[in-house]
Write a protein that holds these residues in place. Structure first.
Motif, short mmCIF file in Angstrom:
data_model
loop_
_atom_site.label_atom_id
_atom_site.label_comp_id
_atom_site.label_asym_id
_atom_site.label_seq_id
_atom_site.Cartn_x
_atom_site.Cartn_y
_atom_site.Cartn_z
N UNK A 1 -12.58 -45.75 43.11
CA UNK A 1 -12.73 -45.64 41.67
C UNK A 1 -11.89 -46.73 41.01
N UNK A 2 -12.37 -47.26 39.92
CA UNK A 2 -11.67 -48.32 39.21
C UNK A 2 -10.40 -47.79 38.56
N UNK A 3 -9.48 -48.71 38.33
CA UNK A 3 -8.25 -48.34 37.63
C UNK A 3 -8.62 -48.07 36.17
N UNK A 4 -8.13 -46.96 35.66
CA UNK A 4 -8.45 -46.56 34.29
C UNK A 4 -7.16 -46.52 33.48
N UNK A 5 -7.14 -47.26 32.37
CA UNK A 5 -6.00 -47.22 31.47
C UNK A 5 -6.39 -46.44 30.22
N UNK A 6 -5.44 -46.26 29.34
CA UNK A 6 -5.71 -45.53 28.12
C UNK A 6 -5.89 -46.45 26.92
N UNK A 7 -5.92 -47.74 27.10
CA UNK A 7 -6.10 -48.72 26.03
C UNK A 7 -7.41 -48.48 25.28
N UNK A 8 -8.43 -48.04 25.97
CA UNK A 8 -9.75 -47.81 25.36
C UNK A 8 -9.68 -46.83 24.20
N UNK A 9 -8.72 -45.91 24.21
CA UNK A 9 -8.65 -44.87 23.19
C UNK A 9 -8.50 -45.43 21.78
N UNK A 10 -7.92 -46.61 21.66
CA UNK A 10 -7.79 -47.22 20.33
C UNK A 10 -9.15 -47.53 19.72
N UNK A 11 -10.16 -47.70 20.54
CA UNK A 11 -11.49 -48.11 20.08
C UNK A 11 -12.51 -46.96 20.10
N UNK A 12 -12.06 -45.76 20.36
CA UNK A 12 -12.97 -44.62 20.51
C UNK A 12 -13.60 -44.22 19.18
N UNK A 13 -14.89 -43.96 19.23
CA UNK A 13 -15.64 -43.54 18.03
C UNK A 13 -15.30 -42.12 17.61
N UNK A 14 -14.68 -41.34 18.47
CA UNK A 14 -14.38 -39.94 18.17
C UNK A 14 -13.13 -39.77 17.33
N UNK A 15 -12.38 -40.83 17.09
CA UNK A 15 -11.18 -40.72 16.27
C UNK A 15 -11.58 -40.46 14.83
N UNK A 16 -10.76 -39.73 14.11
CA UNK A 16 -11.02 -39.54 12.70
C UNK A 16 -11.41 -38.12 12.33
N UNK A 17 -12.08 -37.97 11.19
CA UNK A 17 -12.33 -36.63 10.64
C UNK A 17 -13.26 -35.75 11.48
N UNK A 18 -14.06 -36.32 12.36
CA UNK A 18 -14.98 -35.52 13.18
C UNK A 18 -14.41 -35.22 14.56
N UNK A 19 -13.16 -35.52 14.78
CA UNK A 19 -12.55 -35.33 16.10
C UNK A 19 -12.62 -33.88 16.57
N UNK A 20 -12.62 -32.93 15.64
CA UNK A 20 -12.66 -31.51 16.02
C UNK A 20 -13.95 -31.12 16.71
N UNK A 21 -14.99 -31.91 16.56
CA UNK A 21 -16.27 -31.61 17.21
C UNK A 21 -16.17 -31.67 18.74
N UNK A 22 -15.23 -32.40 19.24
CA UNK A 22 -15.16 -32.69 20.67
C UNK A 22 -14.50 -31.60 21.50
N UNK A 23 -13.92 -30.61 20.83
CA UNK A 23 -13.27 -29.51 21.54
C UNK A 23 -13.64 -28.19 20.89
N UNK A 24 -13.67 -27.12 21.68
CA UNK A 24 -14.00 -25.81 21.12
C UNK A 24 -12.99 -25.41 20.03
N UNK A 25 -13.45 -24.67 19.04
CA UNK A 25 -12.54 -24.19 18.00
C UNK A 25 -11.63 -23.10 18.56
N UNK A 26 -10.54 -22.78 17.86
CA UNK A 26 -9.63 -21.74 18.36
C UNK A 26 -10.28 -20.35 18.42
N UNK A 27 -11.22 -20.09 17.52
CA UNK A 27 -11.93 -18.79 17.52
C UNK A 27 -13.20 -18.94 18.37
N UNK A 28 -13.64 -17.85 18.98
CA UNK A 28 -14.88 -17.93 19.78
C UNK A 28 -16.05 -18.44 18.94
N UNK A 29 -16.93 -19.21 19.58
CA UNK A 29 -18.11 -19.70 18.89
C UNK A 29 -19.35 -19.18 19.60
N UNK A 30 -20.41 -19.00 18.85
CA UNK A 30 -21.67 -18.54 19.42
C UNK A 30 -22.31 -19.68 20.22
#
Length: 85
Positions: A1-30
């Motif tokens: 497997x290739x070496x993976x660094x965390x530098x890519x995170x600076x360019x991630x499209x998931x940063x910002x106001x919609x970041x919460x979409x990427x993880x389950x909410x604290x309360x159960x969801x249907x």
């Protein structure tokens, strides 16, 4: 497997106001809510310049939560199992 660094995170499209979409909410969801949230997160991933790096990172650290590189937990598990065989 290739070496993976965390530098890519600076360019991630998931940063910002919609970041919460990427993880389950604290309360159960249907099931339908989860599917919609994951679909929206994956749409963001589909436009991301570093989605491949994100997925490789998630596979490397064996992330078990959230959407990473356009995949959910079950999809990453399947990828890991295929790579192991």
């Amino acid at each position: 497997m290739a070496i993976v660094t965390e530098e890519w995170q600076r360019h991630a499209a998931c940063k910002g106001p919609k970041a919460e979409l990427f993880f389950p909410p604290p309360a159960p969801e249907r099931k339908e809510e989860r599917a919609g949230r994951e679909r929206e997160a994956k749409e963001i991933c589909s436009t991301c310049a570093v989605a491949h790096e994100c997925l490789q990172y998630a596979l490397k650290i064996r992330e078990v939560h959230g959407i990473w590189g356009g995949t959910n937990e079950l999809e990453r598990r399947a990828i890991s199992e295929r790579q192991a065989s």
